[in-house]
Design a protein around this motif. Sequence first.
Motif, mmCIF file in Angstrom:
data_model
loop_
_atom_site.group_PDB
_atom_site.id
_atom_site.type_symbol
_atom_site.label_atom_id
_atom_site.label_comp_id
_atom_site.label_asym_id
_atom_site.label_seq_id
_atom_site.Cartn_x
_atom_site.Cartn_y
_atom_site.Cartn_z
ATOM 1 N N GLY A 37 -38.886 11.207 30.717
ATOM 2 C CA GLY A 37 -38.016 11.982 31.164
ATOM 3 C C GLY A 37 -36.822 12.216 30.097
ATOM 4 O O GLY A 37 -36.372 13.414 29.639
ATOM 5 N N TYR A 38 -36.111 11.087 29.662
ATOM 6 C CA TYR A 38 -35.367 10.851 28.709
ATOM 7 C C TYR A 38 -35.550 11.716 27.285
ATOM 8 O O TYR A 38 -34.770 12.338 26.787
ATOM 9 N N PHE A 39 -36.796 11.396 27.019
ATOM 10 C CA PHE A 39 -37.096 12.081 25.845
ATOM 11 C C PHE A 39 -37.197 13.409 25.787
ATOM 12 O O PHE A 39 -36.687 14.309 25.137
ATOM 13 N N THR A 40 -37.873 13.984 26.979
ATOM 14 C CA THR A 40 -37.810 15.449 27.086
ATOM 15 C C THR A 40 -36.461 15.927 27.421
ATOM 16 O O THR A 40 -36.237 17.119 26.714
ATOM 17 N N LEU A 41 -35.574 15.392 28.066
ATOM 18 C CA LEU A 41 -34.349 15.949 28.401
ATOM 19 C C LEU A 41 -33.491 16.011 27.224
ATOM 20 O O LEU A 41 -32.739 16.918 26.845
ATOM 21 N N THR A 42 -33.601 15.092 26.416
ATOM 22 C CA THR A 42 -32.857 14.993 24.823
ATOM 23 C C THR A 42 -33.458 15.909 23.872
ATOM 24 O O THR A 42 -32.633 16.671 23.200
ATOM 25 N N ALA A 43 -35.003 16.324 23.921
ATOM 26 C CA ALA A 43 -35.432 17.237 23.022
ATOM 27 C C ALA A 43 -34.953 18.683 23.517
ATOM 28 O O ALA A 43 -34.469 19.370 22.791
ATOM 29 N N ILE A 44 -34.741 18.675 24.792
ATOM 30 C CA ILE A 44 -34.521 20.223 25.364
ATOM 31 C C ILE A 44 -32.797 20.438 24.994
ATOM 32 O O ILE A 44 -32.493 21.445 24.680
ATOM 33 N N ALA A 45 -32.217 19.457 25.227
ATOM 34 C CA ALA A 45 -30.948 19.736 25.150
ATOM 35 C C ALA A 45 -30.248 19.849 23.402
ATOM 36 O O ALA A 45 -29.398 20.726 23.070
ATOM 37 N N LEU A 46 -31.101 19.101 22.736
ATOM 38 C CA LEU A 46 -30.985 19.563 21.116
ATOM 39 C C LEU A 46 -31.625 20.808 20.887
ATOM 40 O O LEU A 46 -30.964 21.340 19.888
ATOM 41 N N ALA A 47 -32.274 21.303 21.646
ATOM 42 C CA ALA A 47 -32.902 22.700 21.273
ATOM 43 C C ALA A 47 -31.987 23.592 21.509
ATOM 44 O O ALA A 47 -31.795 24.772 20.971
ATOM 45 N N PHE A 48 -31.338 23.621 22.795
ATOM 46 C CA PHE A 48 -30.443 24.355 23.206
ATOM 47 C C PHE A 48 -29.245 24.454 22.238
ATOM 48 O O PHE A 48 -28.714 25.272 21.866
ATOM 49 N N ALA A 49 -28.605 23.227 21.776
ATOM 50 C CA ALA A 49 -27.606 23.181 21.146
ATOM 51 C C ALA A 49 -27.877 23.980 19.656
ATOM 52 O O ALA A 49 -27.184 24.468 19.320
ATOM 53 N N LEU A 50 -29.007 23.749 18.980
ATOM 54 C CA LEU A 50 -29.575 24.298 17.773
ATOM 55 C C LEU A 50 -29.638 25.851 18.273
ATOM 56 O O LEU A 50 -29.213 26.972 17.321
ATOM 57 N N GLY A 51 -30.359 26.340 19.364
ATOM 58 C CA GLY A 51 -30.566 27.921 19.784
ATOM 59 C C GLY A 51 -29.030 28.291 19.978
ATOM 60 O O GLY A 51 -29.022 29.579 19.514
ATOM 61 N N PHE A 52 -28.234 27.753 20.361
ATOM 62 C CA PHE A 52 -26.861 28.479 20.687
ATOM 63 C C PHE A 52 -26.431 28.690 19.090
ATOM 64 O O PHE A 52 -25.648 29.913 18.923
#
Length: 65
Positions: A37-52
């Motif tokens: 869960g932590y791995f997935t949420l961290t990856a998604i958060a980093l993806a959103f940050a780069l996406g913005f």
Amino acid sequence: MLVKRILLVVICLIFGVVVTTGITILIGTTPAQYGTGYFTLTAIALAFALGFWLDKFMGTNLLPK
């Protein structure tokens, strides 16, 4: 425009997974020990940050002005 948006999503998700994997290696654990869960949420958060950030430079206009 659709191709740019799909490319943005793919780049961001790959970035998120690669950086999160690098973090788990640096701290000396595995994704299983780190927690799925932590791995997935961290990856998604980093993806959103780069996406913005990339949204502006790629001209995909996903975010309102």
